[in-house]
Scaffold this motif. Structure first.
Motif, PDB file in Angstrom:
ATOM      1  N   ASP A   1       0.820   9.162   0.906  1.00 27.10           N
ATOM      2  CA  ASP A   1      -0.340   8.559   0.240  1.00 27.10           C
ATOM      3  C   ASP A   1      -1.060   9.630  -0.574  1.00 27.10           C
ATOM      4  O   ASP A   1      -1.484   9.383  -1.713  1.00 27.10           O
ATOM      5  CB  ASP A   1      -1.265   7.960   1.315  1.00 27.10           C
ATOM      6  CG  ASP A   1      -2.582   7.473   0.738  1.00 27.10           C
ATOM      7  OD1 ASP A   1      -2.541   6.783  -0.290  1.00 27.10           O
ATOM      8  OD2 ASP A   1      -3.644   7.802   1.299  1.00 27.10           O
ATOM      9  N   GLU A   2      -1.143  10.835  -0.029  1.00 28.65           N
ATOM     10  CA  GLU A   2      -1.847  11.934  -0.695  1.00 28.65           C
ATOM     11  C   GLU A   2      -1.161  12.271  -2.029  1.00 28.65           C
ATOM     12  O   GLU A   2      -1.828  12.413  -3.055  1.00 28.65           O
ATOM     13  CB  GLU A   2      -1.861  13.151   0.250  1.00 28.65           C
ATOM     14  CG  GLU A   2      -2.882  14.227  -0.115  1.00 28.65           C
ATOM     15  CD  GLU A   2      -2.426  15.127  -1.249  1.00 28.65           C
ATOM     16  OE1 GLU A   2      -1.199  15.387  -1.329  1.00 28.65           O
ATOM     17  OE2 GLU A   2      -3.282  15.532  -2.062  1.00 28.65           O
ATOM     18  N   TRP A   3       0.200  12.368  -2.040  1.00 27.57           N
ATOM     19  CA  TRP A   3       0.923  12.696  -3.273  1.00 27.57           C
ATOM     20  C   TRP A   3       0.694  11.603  -4.317  1.00 27.57           C
ATOM     21  O   TRP A   3       0.343  11.885  -5.467  1.00 27.57           O
ATOM     22  CB  TRP A   3       2.432  12.852  -3.018  1.00 27.57           C
ATOM     23  CG  TRP A   3       3.175  13.480  -4.183  1.00 27.57           C
ATOM     24  CD1 TRP A   3       3.490  14.794  -4.341  1.00 27.57           C
ATOM     25  CD2 TRP A   3       3.639  12.807  -5.383  1.00 27.57           C
ATOM     26  NE1 TRP A   3       4.129  14.997  -5.549  1.00 27.57           N
ATOM     27  CE2 TRP A   3       4.236  13.803  -6.209  1.00 27.57           C
ATOM     28  CE3 TRP A   3       3.613  11.495  -5.840  1.00 27.57           C
ATOM     29  CZ2 TRP A   3       4.797  13.506  -7.454  1.00 27.57           C
ATOM     30  CZ3 TRP A   3       4.176  11.204  -7.093  1.00 27.57           C
ATOM     31  CH2 TRP A   3       4.768  12.205  -7.873  1.00 27.57           C
TER      32      TRP A   3
ATOM     33  N   THR B 178       0.837  -1.207   0.000  1.00 24.19           N
ATOM     34  CA  THR B 178       0.000   0.000   0.000  1.00 24.19           C
ATOM     35  C   THR B 178       0.875   1.261   0.000  1.00 24.19           C
ATOM     36  O   THR B 178       2.071   1.211   0.324  1.00 24.19           O
ATOM     37  CB  THR B 178      -0.891   0.035   1.262  1.00 24.19           C
ATOM     38  OG1 THR B 178      -0.017   0.114   2.405  1.00 24.19           O
ATOM     39  CG2 THR B 178      -1.772  -1.191   1.372  1.00 24.19           C
ATOM     40  N   ASN B 179       0.235   2.386  -0.338  1.00 23.15           N
ATOM     41  CA  ASN B 179       0.959   3.667  -0.266  1.00 23.15           C
ATOM     42  C   ASN B 179       1.453   3.924   1.152  1.00 23.15           C
ATOM     43  O   ASN B 179       2.535   4.465   1.360  1.00 23.15           O
ATOM     44  CB  ASN B 179       0.038   4.815  -0.694  1.00 23.15           C
ATOM     45  CG  ASN B 179      -0.295   4.759  -2.177  1.00 23.15           C
ATOM     46  OD1 ASN B 179       0.303   3.992  -2.908  1.00 23.15           O
ATOM     47  ND2 ASN B 179      -1.243   5.574  -2.597  1.00 23.15           N
TER      48      ASN B 179
ATOM     49  N   ILE C  75       6.725   4.048  -7.044  1.00 22.28           N
ATOM     50  CA  ILE C  75       5.335   4.081  -6.578  1.00 22.28           C
ATOM     51  C   ILE C  75       4.338   3.611  -7.645  1.00 22.28           C
ATOM     52  O   ILE C  75       3.182   3.329  -7.346  1.00 22.28           O
ATOM     53  CB  ILE C  75       4.983   5.519  -6.140  1.00 22.28           C
ATOM     54  CG1 ILE C  75       5.443   6.503  -7.256  1.00 22.28           C
ATOM     55  CG2 ILE C  75       5.707   5.888  -4.850  1.00 22.28           C
ATOM     56  CD1 ILE C  75       4.468   7.467  -7.673  1.00 22.28           C
ATOM     57  N   LEU C  76       4.829   3.545  -8.903  1.00 26.67           N
ATOM     58  CA  LEU C  76       3.898   3.273 -10.016  1.00 26.67           C
ATOM     59  C   LEU C  76       3.601   1.789 -10.244  1.00 26.67           C
ATOM     60  O   LEU C  76       2.509   1.429 -10.651  1.00 26.67           O
ATOM     61  CB  LEU C  76       4.475   3.818 -11.334  1.00 26.67           C
ATOM     62  CG  LEU C  76       4.679   5.322 -11.456  1.00 26.67           C
ATOM     63  CD1 LEU C  76       5.428   5.640 -12.751  1.00 26.67           C
ATOM     64  CD2 LEU C  76       3.345   6.041 -11.431  1.00 26.67           C
TER      65      LEU C  76
ATOM     66  N   ILE D 275      -3.055   5.842  -7.795  1.00 27.14           N
ATOM     67  CA  ILE D 275      -2.729   4.521  -7.223  1.00 27.14           C
ATOM     68  C   ILE D 275      -2.839   4.545  -5.690  1.00 27.14           C
ATOM     69  O   ILE D 275      -2.343   5.468  -5.040  1.00 27.14           O
ATOM     70  CB  ILE D 275      -1.298   4.076  -7.634  1.00 27.14           C
ATOM     71  CG1 ILE D 275      -1.188   4.018  -9.163  1.00 27.14           C
ATOM     72  CG2 ILE D 275      -0.933   2.718  -7.013  1.00 27.14           C
ATOM     73  CD1 ILE D 275       0.245   3.899  -9.690  1.00 27.14           C
ATOM     74  N   LYS D 276      -3.495   3.514  -5.126  1.00 27.40           N
ATOM     75  CA  LYS D 276      -3.577   3.368  -3.666  1.00 27.40           C
ATOM     76  C   LYS D 276      -2.740   2.163  -3.203  1.00 27.40           C
ATOM     77  O   LYS D 276      -2.155   2.172  -2.133  1.00 27.40           O
ATOM     78  CB  LYS D 276      -5.029   3.118  -3.206  1.00 27.40           C
ATOM     79  CG  LYS D 276      -6.006   4.246  -3.464  1.00 27.40           C
ATOM     80  CD  LYS D 276      -5.682   5.520  -2.723  1.00 27.40           C
ATOM     81  CE  LYS D 276      -6.064   5.537  -1.268  1.00 27.40           C
ATOM     82  NZ  LYS D 276      -5.772   6.862  -0.643  1.00 27.40           N
ATOM     83  N   GLU D 277      -2.746   1.110  -4.009  1.00 27.64           N
ATOM     84  CA  GLU D 277      -1.992  -0.097  -3.657  1.00 27.64           C
ATOM     85  C   GLU D 277      -1.675  -0.889  -4.920  1.00 27.64           C
ATOM     86  O   GLU D 277      -2.238  -0.623  -5.991  1.00 27.64           O
ATOM     87  CB  GLU D 277      -2.790  -0.964  -2.668  1.00 27.64           C
ATOM     88  CG  GLU D 277      -4.128  -1.437  -3.207  1.00 27.64           C
ATOM     89  CD  GLU D 277      -4.951  -2.181  -2.171  1.00 27.64           C
ATOM     90  OE1 GLU D 277      -4.899  -1.818  -0.986  1.00 27.64           O
ATOM     91  OE2 GLU D 277      -5.653  -3.139  -2.574  1.00 27.64           O
ATOM     92  N   ARG D 278      -0.766  -1.835  -4.788  1.00 26.70           N
ATOM     93  CA  ARG D 278      -0.382  -2.690  -5.908  1.00 26.70           C
ATOM     94  C   ARG D 278       0.004  -4.060  -5.344  1.00 26.70           C
ATOM     95  O   ARG D 278       0.352  -4.183  -4.169  1.00 26.70           O
ATOM     96  CB  ARG D 278       0.746  -2.080  -6.758  1.00 26.70           C
ATOM     97  CG  ARG D 278       2.086  -1.893  -6.184  1.00 26.70           C
ATOM     98  CD  ARG D 278       2.255  -0.846  -5.114  1.00 26.70           C
ATOM     99  NE  ARG D 278       2.263   0.558  -5.500  1.00 26.70           N
ATOM    100  CZ  ARG D 278       1.767   1.523  -4.730  1.00 26.70           C
ATOM    101  NH1 ARG D 278       1.235   1.269  -3.534  1.00 26.70           N
ATOM    102  NH2 ARG D 278       1.822   2.777  -5.097  1.00 26.70           N
TER     103      ARG D 278
END
Ligand code: ACO
Length: 317
Positions: free
Chosen positions: A31-33, A19-20, A156-157, A40-43
């Motif tokens: 998480d906000e950025w 998660t972020n 983050i992507l 994206i919130k999670e992967r």
């Protein structure tokens, strides 16, 4: 006239979720950025012993089950991937082995995030020229394997996963058209510098995000027009946009170009991140499982990615 039609769809995501909030612990980010700049919130992320061919195999099994055909009916396997288990053999050969079938041709396609569209285009041509009847097409990537988790601007992507379709010969038109392109001149904007020569070059993704963003948005504008004009269709004929999931702002720009509300765009980026070649078949399966996409709907699939490569497919389900 022989046409090709999707008769089965399946997908698979590794269990582990990043998660972020977890990324906040190791990176100078929030998480906000991440949410506001990417959507994206999670992967999902593979375990150390989980291979791209494992993800591809699970997605393939699901697609084969849904198509309700025996694996032995498959006469061509194409896997789109940038993150093969090994330099060789191909992931497609490993999937063939795991499926317990033999003899049919099996090969990988490397077109990064556009890989699934490229594979669909190749499979469609095999079927139309009577060279294959039931093609297993998989988009599978373990992007976490080539991600530098100390680089906040792109780690983050990425996410991992696989999606698969069975494309079969039919007297009904499923694939209306595919359009694939490449332009190699921007290599340095998005690449993994690793070579196959034994050396110490960097093995993780290097990307000039804002440059790639601008080129992606402009190119996707042209993709939409190209696919519609080729089929003499209007924007309002499209039931669903099933795009490669790179950034929610790129999806919004394409929807705007299509004068389409975001309600008609299949969005998985919030839960999957950018899974490269896997993202379109994962989104397709998600759209079907959530009862949005139904039989008879007209779908516009499109992607832009490393190479640069880009392409689209107009598909009647
Ligand atoms: N958290 C906080 N701040 C950050 C982060 C982060 N994770 N990452 C970057 N920043 C900062 C930068 O340092 C910069 O700070 P500065 O202004 O003080 O210099 C600021 O945020 C803005 O950075 P940009 O890179 O301009 O941010 P941008 O809005 O462009 O978003 C992103 C970056 C998300 C990578 C975006 O450019 C993007 O999505 N690009 C396209 C990716 C893509 O489509 N790739 C193609 C497909 S992928 C494939 O084929 C493999």
């Amino acid at each position: 006239m022989i046409f090709s039609k999707i008769i089965g769809v399946g997908s698979f995501l590794p269990k582990k979720v990043l998660t972020n909030r977890e990324l906040e612990k190791t990176l100078d980010t929030t998480d906000e950025w991440i949410t506001s700049r990417t959507g994206i919130k999670e992967r999902h992320i593979v375990e150390p012993n989980e291979l791209t061919s494992d993800l591809a195999f699970e997605a393939a099994k699901n697609a084969i089950n849904q198509a309700n055909i025996g694996a032995n009916k498959i006469d061509l396997i194409i896997v789109a991937t940038t993150t093969p288990d090994k330099i060789f053999p191909s992931v497609a050969c490993n999937v063939q082995k795991k499926l317990g079938i033999k003899n049919c041709p099996a090969f990988d396609i490397q077109a990064v995030c556009s890989g699934f569209i490229y594979a669909l285009s190749v499979a469609d041509n095999f079927i139309k020229t009577n060279s294959a009847t039931n093609v297993l097409i998989v988009g599978a990537d373990s992007m976490s394997r080539i991600t530098d988790y100390s680089d906040r601007s792109n780690s983050i992507l990425w996410g991992d996963g696989a999606g698969a379709v069975i494309l079969s010969a039919s007297n009904k038109q499923g694939i209306l058209s595919t359009h694939i392109h490449a332009d190699g001149q921007h290599e340095e904007l998005l690449h993994v510098p690793t070579t196959n020569i034994k050396d110490n070059t960097q093995q993780t993704i290097e990307m000039n995000g804002s440059q790639v963003f601008k080129i992606a948005v402009n190119t996707l504008d042209q993709i939409v027009d190209e696919a519609l004009i080729a089929n003499n269709l209007k924007k309002e004929d499209i039931d669903w946009l099933v795009p490669h999931q790179a950034n929610i702002r790129i999806l919004e720009a394409t929807a705007k170009k299509l004068e389409m509300s975001m309600e008609k765009v299949i969005v998985t980026i919030d839960r999957h991140g950018n899974t490269s070649a896997a993202s379109i078949p994962l989104a397709l399966d998600d759209g079907i499982k959530s009862h949005k996409i139904k039989e008879g709907h007209l779908l516009l699939m499109e992607a832009f990615g490393g190479g640069f490569t880009w392409g689209s497919a107009l598909v009647r389900l």
